[in-house]
Design an enzyme around this catalytic site. Structure first.
Site, mmCIF file in Angstrom:
data_model
loop_
_atom_site.group_PDB
_atom_site.id
_atom_site.type_symbol
_atom_site.label_atom_id
_atom_site.label_comp_id
_atom_site.label_asym_id
_atom_site.label_seq_id
_atom_site.Cartn_x
_atom_site.Cartn_y
_atom_site.Cartn_z
ATOM 1 N N TYR A 138 -1.360 14.376 0.083
ATOM 2 C CA TYR A 138 -2.013 13.068 0.121
ATOM 3 C C TYR A 138 -3.454 13.283 0.533
ATOM 4 C CZ TYR A 138 -2.825 8.132 1.390
ATOM 5 O OH TYR A 138 -3.322 6.852 1.489
ATOM 6 N N LYS A 166 -1.404 12.745 -4.367
ATOM 7 C CA LYS A 166 -1.978 11.415 -4.516
ATOM 8 C C LYS A 166 -3.464 11.541 -4.232
ATOM 9 C CE LYS A 166 -2.126 6.787 -2.462
ATOM 10 N NZ LYS A 166 -1.627 5.906 -1.373
#
Length: 299
Positions: A138, A166
């Site tokens: 992330y 992400k």
């Protein structure tokens, strides 16, 4: 079956954590939220992260939330966010979520005590060795003040530390370079609504979007258009949500988003400290955005 990079595709909704009036977790509303997202066509669910108020939840609450999501999701993957600042806490959370049935975890880069590129690579390598489910990186530098460069991400994908990421980063040259070096080695997901269509057109496999709590179907339509090479059409459709996105993210997520969800008739409750509900000025903007979206038949 173990989740792989080839399994990750489409919309993964970064869901809120619904609360009751006394700010306890509303598991019924949570179940309804997961069920609604998957019925709308979402591929999977990302609970607990920033949108899910990770820092405001206890360890047991986080595990219980993931279990509720897994039970509601059936065969759809649940990939909770891990926002712990330290390695032992992150490992603890990862193991908790694995025990609760998560298909993988989405783990933020270590922050506050920010490491070097080599340090971050070793961090994720060691992390993957400690838990039994796949890991997605992330990347959100505006919150962590830590950026992972494309070469490091490529190395992490090649050594098996991560199967995807992400990307919550407005640095388009960095995104393009990451796609070039690692796009065939992992699943890259967009984490930014304004860039979603463009990221997909450039090769992203999908996205992890908070506003999909309200508008999953339109984001799936945007995804399909962009993936088919129809970027202009995708951007025109995406633009229907511009006013809503501006209002939802004008204060710290998920306060305004939860208020917007309530306007749409979805139970979300308030937020926990240190977050607060949106200001009167933002509430006015949210109402204006919701009315505008309703007039343009956004759903």
């Amino acid at each position: 079956m173990m989740l792989t990079k080839n399994d990750i595709d489409g919309l993964y909704t970064a869901i809120v954590t619904p609360f009751t009036e006394d700010k306890s977790v509303d598991h019924k509303a949570l179940t309804d939220l997961v069920t609604r997202q998957l019925a709308a066509g979402a591929t999977g669910i990302v609970p607990i992260g920033g949108t899910g108020e990770y820092p405001a939840l206890s360890r047991q609450e986080r595990k219980d939330i993931v279990k509720t999501c897994v039970d509601a999701a059936g065969d759809a993957p649940v990939i909770p966010g891990v926002l712990s600042t330290g390695f032992p806490d992150a490992v603890e959370a990862g193991k908790d979520f694995e025990d609760a049935g998560a298909a993988g975890v989405m783990t933020v880069t270590p922050y506050y005590a920010a490491g070097t590129q080599a340090g971050m690579r070793e961090y994720f390598s060691n992390y993957r060795n400690e838990i039994g489910v796949p890991v997605l990186l992330y990347e959100i530098p505006r919150r962590t003040t830590v950026s992972t460069n494309a070469e490091t991400i490529q190395a992490m994908a090649e050594d098996g530390s991560i199967i995807g990421m992400k990307c919550s980063n407005y640095d388009m040259p960095a995104f393009i370079k990451t796609m070039k070096l690692a796009g065939d080695k992992m699943a890259i997901l967009s984490g930014e609504e304004p860039l979603f269509a463009t990221h997909v057109a450039l090769g992203a496999k999908g996205g992890v979007l908070a506003s999909a709590n309200v508008y999953p179907k339109i984001w799936i339509e945007v995804f399909n258009l962009a993936r088919e090479g129809k970027l202009k059409e995708a951007l025109i459709l995406q633009a229907k949500l511009d006013t809503a996105i501006d209002a939802i993210f004008r204060e710290t997520n998920p306060g305004p988003l939860k208020t917007y969800m309530e306007m749409a008739g979805y139970s979300a409750g308030g937020v926990r400290l240190p977050l607060e509900g949106p200001s009167d000025h933002t509430v006015t903007a949210l109402k204006t955005a919701f009315d505008a979206a309703s007039l343009t038949n956004v759903a």
